[in-house]
Write a protein that holds these residues in place. Structure first.
Motif, mmCIF file in Angstrom:
data_model
loop_
_atom_site.group_PDB
_atom_site.id
_atom_site.type_symbol
_atom_site.label_atom_id
_atom_site.label_comp_id
_atom_site.label_asym_id
_atom_site.label_seq_id
_atom_site.Cartn_x
_atom_site.Cartn_y
_atom_site.Cartn_z
ATOM 1 N N GLN A 231 0.793 -1.499 0.103
ATOM 2 C CA GLN A 231 -0.058 0.163 -0.125
ATOM 3 C C GLN A 231 0.882 1.369 0.059
ATOM 4 O O GLN A 231 2.212 1.332 0.613
ATOM 5 C CB GLN A 231 -0.932 0.021 1.345
ATOM 6 N N ALA A 232 0.527 2.346 -0.955
ATOM 7 C CA ALA A 232 1.086 3.623 -0.684
ATOM 8 C C ALA A 232 0.065 4.669 -1.295
ATOM 9 O O ALA A 232 -0.951 4.648 -1.516
ATOM 10 C CB ALA A 232 2.160 3.641 -1.905
ATOM 11 N N HIS A 233 0.579 6.116 -0.933
ATOM 12 C CA HIS A 233 -0.152 7.163 -1.211
ATOM 13 C C HIS A 233 -0.388 7.146 -2.885
ATOM 14 O O HIS A 233 0.510 6.755 -3.471
ATOM 15 C CB HIS A 233 0.530 8.251 -0.757
ATOM 16 N N GLY A 234 -1.358 7.373 -3.407
ATOM 17 C CA GLY A 234 -1.701 7.602 -4.715
ATOM 18 C C GLY A 234 -0.758 8.283 -5.489
ATOM 19 O O GLY A 234 -0.489 8.309 -6.882
ATOM 20 N N SER A 235 -0.194 9.330 -4.717
ATOM 21 C CA SER A 235 0.595 10.645 -5.383
ATOM 22 C C SER A 235 2.128 10.068 -5.447
ATOM 23 O O SER A 235 2.767 10.644 -6.036
ATOM 24 C CB SER A 235 0.551 11.669 -4.401
ATOM 25 N N ALA A 236 2.325 8.848 -4.781
ATOM 26 C CA ALA A 236 3.642 8.371 -4.787
ATOM 27 C C ALA A 236 3.781 6.894 -4.980
ATOM 28 O O ALA A 236 4.177 5.952 -4.222
ATOM 29 C CB ALA A 236 4.406 8.675 -3.455
ATOM 30 N N PRO A 237 3.239 6.370 -6.156
ATOM 31 C CA PRO A 237 3.120 5.101 -6.421
ATOM 32 C C PRO A 237 4.699 4.101 -6.511
ATOM 33 O O PRO A 237 4.476 3.155 -5.988
ATOM 34 C CB PRO A 237 2.631 4.790 -8.006
ATOM 35 N N TRP A 238 5.864 5.026 -6.539
ATOM 36 C CA TRP A 238 7.092 4.382 -6.308
ATOM 37 C C TRP A 238 7.454 3.953 -4.837
ATOM 38 O O TRP A 238 8.352 2.893 -4.795
ATOM 39 C CB TRP A 238 8.173 5.156 -6.615
ATOM 40 N N ILE A 285 -3.333 3.614 -3.161
ATOM 41 C CA ILE A 285 -2.963 2.122 -3.971
ATOM 42 C C ILE A 285 -3.266 0.979 -2.892
ATOM 43 O O ILE A 285 -2.692 1.158 -1.833
ATOM 44 C CB ILE A 285 -1.450 2.285 -4.388
ATOM 45 N N PRO A 286 -4.051 0.310 -3.143
ATOM 46 C CA PRO A 286 -4.401 -0.821 -2.049
ATOM 47 C C PRO A 286 -3.174 -1.778 -1.883
ATOM 48 O O PRO A 286 -2.395 -1.943 -2.868
ATOM 49 C CB PRO A 286 -5.749 -1.318 -2.583
ATOM 50 N N GLU A 287 -3.260 -2.523 -0.656
ATOM 51 C CA GLU A 287 -2.386 -3.467 -0.617
ATOM 52 C C GLU A 287 -2.647 -4.689 -1.413
ATOM 53 O O GLU A 287 -1.591 -5.336 -1.780
ATOM 54 C CB GLU A 287 -2.287 -3.892 0.854
ATOM 55 N N ASP A 288 -3.766 -4.916 -1.661
ATOM 56 C CA ASP A 288 -4.058 -6.112 -2.143
ATOM 57 C C ASP A 288 -5.484 -6.163 -2.858
ATOM 58 O O ASP A 288 -6.338 -5.103 -2.592
ATOM 59 C CB ASP A 288 -4.204 -7.519 -1.495
ATOM 60 N N LEU A 289 -5.744 -7.078 -3.826
ATOM 61 C CA LEU A 289 -7.113 -7.242 -4.527
ATOM 62 C C LEU A 289 -7.124 -8.658 -4.981
ATOM 63 O O LEU A 289 -6.351 -9.317 -4.995
ATOM 64 C CB LEU A 289 -7.429 -6.100 -5.651
ATOM 65 N N TYR A 290 -8.348 -9.012 -5.418
ATOM 66 C CA TYR A 290 -8.787 -10.377 -5.978
ATOM 67 C C TYR A 290 -9.765 -10.269 -7.203
ATOM 68 O O TYR A 290 -10.421 -9.214 -7.464
ATOM 69 C CB TYR A 290 -9.156 -11.373 -5.183
ATOM 70 N N MET A 291 -9.318 -10.970 -8.121
ATOM 71 C CA MET A 291 -10.097 -11.042 -9.458
ATOM 72 C C MET A 291 -10.939 -12.412 -9.510
ATOM 73 O O MET A 291 -10.373 -13.512 -9.031
ATOM 74 C CB MET A 291 -9.266 -10.895 -10.694
ATOM 75 N N LEU A 292 -12.010 -12.302 -9.988
ATOM 76 C CA LEU A 292 -12.823 -13.636 -10.317
ATOM 77 C C LEU A 292 -12.982 -13.600 -12.000
ATOM 78 O O LEU A 292 -13.298 -12.765 -12.404
ATOM 79 C CB LEU A 292 -14.242 -13.645 -9.579
#
Length: 429
Positions: A231-238, A285-292
């Motif tokens: 996870q991170a701030h959306g302004s600092a994806p790096w 920016i989220p830490e995780d996600l899942y897809m179906l």
């Protein structure tokens, strides 16, 4: 040789005369039974239940069968019902199957017999509707059971009526459907030689049938892919590892499996991601996600290759983004496969039932059906019967699994004729 030739001609003529005799009886019996079938359909539609929870449905099926004269077996594969008719003459054992479950869909069609039922799906209370026509399948098969009972002394064989729950898939963590029925021995004692099934279709005109040899419906596998980043701030994806970007790349790469790795001139295939769950805020920016997703195939070798490639692409895409990836793919359903010799044997029956001009030989469909588990064990024939009203454009009506799904009562008449004809013709050949 001449005697053999004359004998063969005599057999063919006898079979033809027998078929014509049964055709006349079938027409009469269908006319006598249609009203009951429509009434039953309205009740089942109004009382739709979810997979493995078809308690009232099974109770009503058993009650109707008992009123006819059968001694039905209940509790098969949880909520299934099975009945056997022993004909008055020796012959093969034929299986006839109808699926009985509804779907978590809220009905929008204005009908006096519309469903207002509720059920539990994935831990939530949801509306329940027969949004795929299984109510008509139940009623057609009950009608066939009643008609065959009327002429049981003339029936040259045994019929096993299989009312199958959970075609749409058992709830998470449960067994169900055709696979469980096979596991519990529904095709044994007596041993079924061939099995027939139908599916009403909202986008096919009433009075028409659709069928094809070999694969008519696809194999299906569902999948879940978990992507773990940082996870991170959306302004600092790096500062983080973005699972959303990883998912986007992965989805695009999956489509290349189909378009660049598969010989689509041999058989169609589909990979679809239907859901992505992750994130809570526009600038995090989220830490995780899942897809179906779902995978549809009509060739066994292509199916194996696609499943392997999905795992490879998912892992490699994750590694390229420094994300952790886990992939789960379920066992799914096999291809719904119409055994060619059975198809050739029974196609004339379908043409007599619907009229040759009303029988269409179709291309494969990427929808799936767990009738395929029966066909893995014995030869089976699966076909579609029209349910689109005469005053509607089949291209404009709502599809299956939607709130506006509707099929006309009139479509069940040809379904009854076809199933009766297939049963009696198969036994007589």
């Amino acid at each position: 040789m001449k005697k053999i030739f004359i004998t063969l001609i005599a057999i063919v003529v006898t079979q033809s005369l027998l078929a014509q005799k049964f055709d006349k009886q079938i027409e009469k019996l269908v006319a006598q039974t249609e009203r009951d079938v429509i009434e039953w359909r309205h009740w089942f539609h109004q009382n739709a239940e979810l997979s493995n929870r078809e308690f009232k449905t099974a109770e009503r099926i058993a009650s109707i069968l008992k009123d006819i004269g059968y001694e039905p077996q209940t509790g098969v594969a949880k909520t299934g019902v099975v009945a056997i008719l022993k004909g008055g003459k020796p012959g093969p054992v034929v299986g006839l199957r109808a699926d009985i479950d509804g779907l978590p869909v809220k009905e929008r069609v204005e009908l006096e017999w519309a469903s207002s039922q509720m059920g539990e799906y994935n831990g939530e209370q949801v509306p329940v509707m027969h949004a795929c026509g299984h109510d008509t399948h139940i009623s057609i098969l009950l009608g066939v059971a009643k008609m065959l009972w009327e002429i049981k002394d003339q029936v040259p064989g045994t019929v096993k009526f299989i009312f199958q729950p959970a075609e749409e898939g058992a709830p998470k963590g449960e067994e169900g459907g055709a696979k469980l029925m096979v596991k519990e021995g529904v095709l044994k004692n007596p041993d079924v030689e061939a099995i027939f099934g139908l599916h009403i279709n909202a986008q096919t005109p009433v009075g028409t049938l659709k069928v094809r040899p070999e694969g008519i419906m696809a194999a299906v596998n569902s999948m879940r892919i978990d992507i773990k980043g940082k996870q991170a701030h959306g302004s600092a994806p790096w500062d983080g590892v973005d699972p959303v970007v990883t998912a986007a790349q992965m989805i695009n790469n999956f489509q290349s499996i189909i378009s660049r790795n598969m010989k689509l001139t041999e058989a169609p295939a589909v990979i679809t991601i239907g859901a992505i769950h992750g994130g809570v805020r526009y600038n995090i920016i989220p830490e995780d996600l899942y897809m179906l997703g779902t995978i549809r195939t009509l060739d066994a070798d292509m199916r194996t290759e696609i499943l392997e490639r999905i795992r490879e692409v998912a892992q490699n895409t994750g590694e390229s983004n420094n994300a952790e990836v886990k992939v789960w793919i379920d066992e799914g359903y096999p291809v719904t496969y119409n055994e060619p010799s059975l198809y050739e044997k029974m196609l004339p029956t379908l043409k007599r039932a619907g009229g040759e001009e009303n029988v269409e030989i179709i291309k494969p469909i990427t929808g799936a059906e767990d009738f395929s588990f029966f066909q893995e064990q014995i030869p089976g024939l699966y076909f579609f019967v029209g349910g689109c009203p005469p005053d509607r454009d089949p291209k404009e009506v709502a599809g299956h699994h939607t709130p506006d799904f509707y099929v006309d009562d009139a479509g069940m008449k040809l379904g009854m004729k076809a199933m009766m004809g297939l049963t009696l013709d198969y036994m007589s050949k």
